[in-house]
Structure formats: structure tokens, C-alpha cells
Motif scaffolding. Structure first.
Motif: not given
Length: 270
Positions: A31-33, A219-220, A247-250, A259-261
Motif C-alpha cells: 500500500a505504501t511501497g 501474505g498470511l 497488502n499483497l492484494e495491491r 517478486r518471487v523471482g
């Protein structure tokens, strides 16, 4: 990991002794970066300062109950280990009215006022920033913690057979937290079976899942054991690290795979 570790604080001490420079917690707030990466040594320093705040300024004692009204966040992880260091019970999302002290994020301050004991507020701002003005009736964590000592020694030994954690209404002793964390670390990759921790269908997941030291993206919520383990305890027990995402949904389409990579994640939990 040391076979003699019997509390979560023991797990952190062993990690610090074995490889203080390795990443332990990488935190994102989508949400904020914000992105923050803490090595074992940096994380342990925050834990020591927070434990000194607990034991000294807040006069917390073994067996006291601290209700944590906080999201999955790197500072929450610090408080969980600080409580273990002192012997204070970390009650995640519990009832502030029955607590000896409460630690609250900015969104739960009104609920936290039900606590008649010490109240600490976390702004949860990037870089651990303080509130523009401290909430009335609360100590501002970002103001109080920097001046605390960098080394911590408990006034009394912490009993691993006493309750250390309450989550989702379940009480766990320190030794039970460690045992569960070790089991979960094995399932996530420390047990030597390739792909042990892979989440089906997750792009890039499982790349490192056959080895001790798996890197888990979580993200839990911290409101369940699954979230606490994936987002902290299993990494400590298994010599791994965690990418903790709020806020992974963002994230935009394709953002999770990137991100995984980028973070060399082996297992995804969300």
C-alpha cells in the motif's frame, strides 16, 4: 538451529551465533511501497532494544500478558521475540481488557484503550517512523525504543514450559512453539524432500524447497499459527528467511511472480 533451543528467543540466539549477516525478514507493504530488509543481526538488535523497553521502562515480568493488536509486520515479529526474551506471554489479537499491557497499531487504538496497564502504540510507518503526535494515553514505540540498550539479559530465566504464545485462542509454551516451528520448517524444505513446501500452481515456488534455509514469501495474517509460522517461526527454526508481505492484494498482475523471482523465494504462502 541448535537441538538445545527451547524457546523462540533461543532460536534467535542460535541464528545470531551461526550466521548473523544472513537476511531473516524482508518486509513489503504494497500500500505504501515500503521495503525493509533485516539481517539476523539487525533483527536481533531490535529485539534486544524492545526487550529492554519491556523489562525496564514497562516493568514487564515473566508471566505477564501482552496483547498484540498488530498486523503481520516486521515490527510485530520483533515484539514476538522480545516477549519471548523476557518471558512475557504474547497474546496475538487477544482481549486488551484482560492484559497487563497492550501493543497496538494505528488502526486498533480505541480497542487498546480497554487495557488498564501500559499501552504502547506503533505508527507502522516506513523506516519505523513515529507518530506526528503520540496518541493520548500511549507511549510511542518509535520514540522510546532507540535509546534502549543493544544487549539484553533477563532478570529471571525464561521457563520454556510456561505459556509463551496465545494465537487464535490456543496457548502454547515456549517449547511447544519451537517444536511446531521445527516441524513446519521440515515441511517447508528442511526435511530434505524436494518440493516439500511448494504451493501448487505458484509460479517459481519450490525452487529452493529441497534445502535447509528455504526462503518463504508469506501474505498470511499473524492471527493464526499458520501465519506466524510461515511469516517468522519456521524460518528461525529452519535456518531460512521470510519475505513478509502486507497488502499483497495491491500488487499488479504479474507482480507476485516477479517478486518471487527477484527475492529468490522457494515457497509461497498466502
Amino acid at each position: 538451529m541448535n537441538a538445545n533451543d527451547r524457546t523462540p528467543a533461543d532460536l534467535l540466539r542460535s541464528a545470531l551465533a551461526s550466521d548473523p549477516g544472513r537476511p531473516l525478514v524482508t518486509f513489503y507493504d504494497d500500500a505504501t511501497g515500503e521495503r525493509v530488509e533485516l539481517s539476523v543481526a539487525t533483527f536481533a538488535n531490535w529485539v534486544a532494544k524492545t526487550a529492554n523497553l519491556l523489562q525496564g521502562d514497562l516493568a514487564a515480568e515473566p508471566g505477564d500478558r501482552a496483547v498484540l493488536l498488530l498486523p503481520a509486520h516486521w515490527q510485530t515479529a520483533v515484539w514476538l521475540l522480545a516477549c519471548s526474551s523476557v518471558g512475557v506471554v504474547a497474546d496475538v489479537g487477544g482481549d486488551p481488557a484482560s492484559a497487563d499491557l497492550v501493543v497496538s497499531g494505528p488502526d486498533s487504538l480505541e480497542a487498546a484503550r480497554a487495557c488498564s496497564g501500559e499501552r504502547v502504540a506503533l505508527a507502522l510507518r516506513p523506516l519505523g517512523g513515529r507518530f506526528p503526535q503520540a496518541p493520548e494515553g500511549f507511549s510511542d514505540y518509535a520514540v522510546e525504543v532507540p535509546g534502549q540498550g543493544d544487549q539484553f539479559a533477563p532478570y529471571a530465566p525464561v521457563d520454556p514450559d510456561e505459556v509463551a504464545l496465545v494465537v487464535d485462542g490456543v496457548e502454547l509454551t515456549g517449547s511447544e512453539v519451537v517444536a511446531r516451528a521445527r516441524e513446519d520448517a521440515g515441511r517447508l524444505g528442511g526435511g530434505g524432500e524436494a518440493g516439500a513446501g511448494r504451493e501448487a500452481g505458484e509460479a517459481g515456488a519450490g525452487r529452493e524447497a529441497g534445502a535447509v534455509g528455504v526462503r518463504v514469501l508469506s501474505g498470511l495474517s499473524y492471527g493464526t499459527w499458520e501465519g506466524l509460522s510461515a511469516g517468522l517461526f519456521a524460518a528461525l527454526a529452519g535456518g531460512g528467511s521470510v519475505v513478509l508481505c502486507r497488502n499483497l492484494e495491491r500488487l499488479p498482475e504479474g507482480g507476485l511472480e516477479k517478486r518471487v523471482g527477484d527475492e529468490r523465494v522457494g515457497v509461497v504462502r498466502r
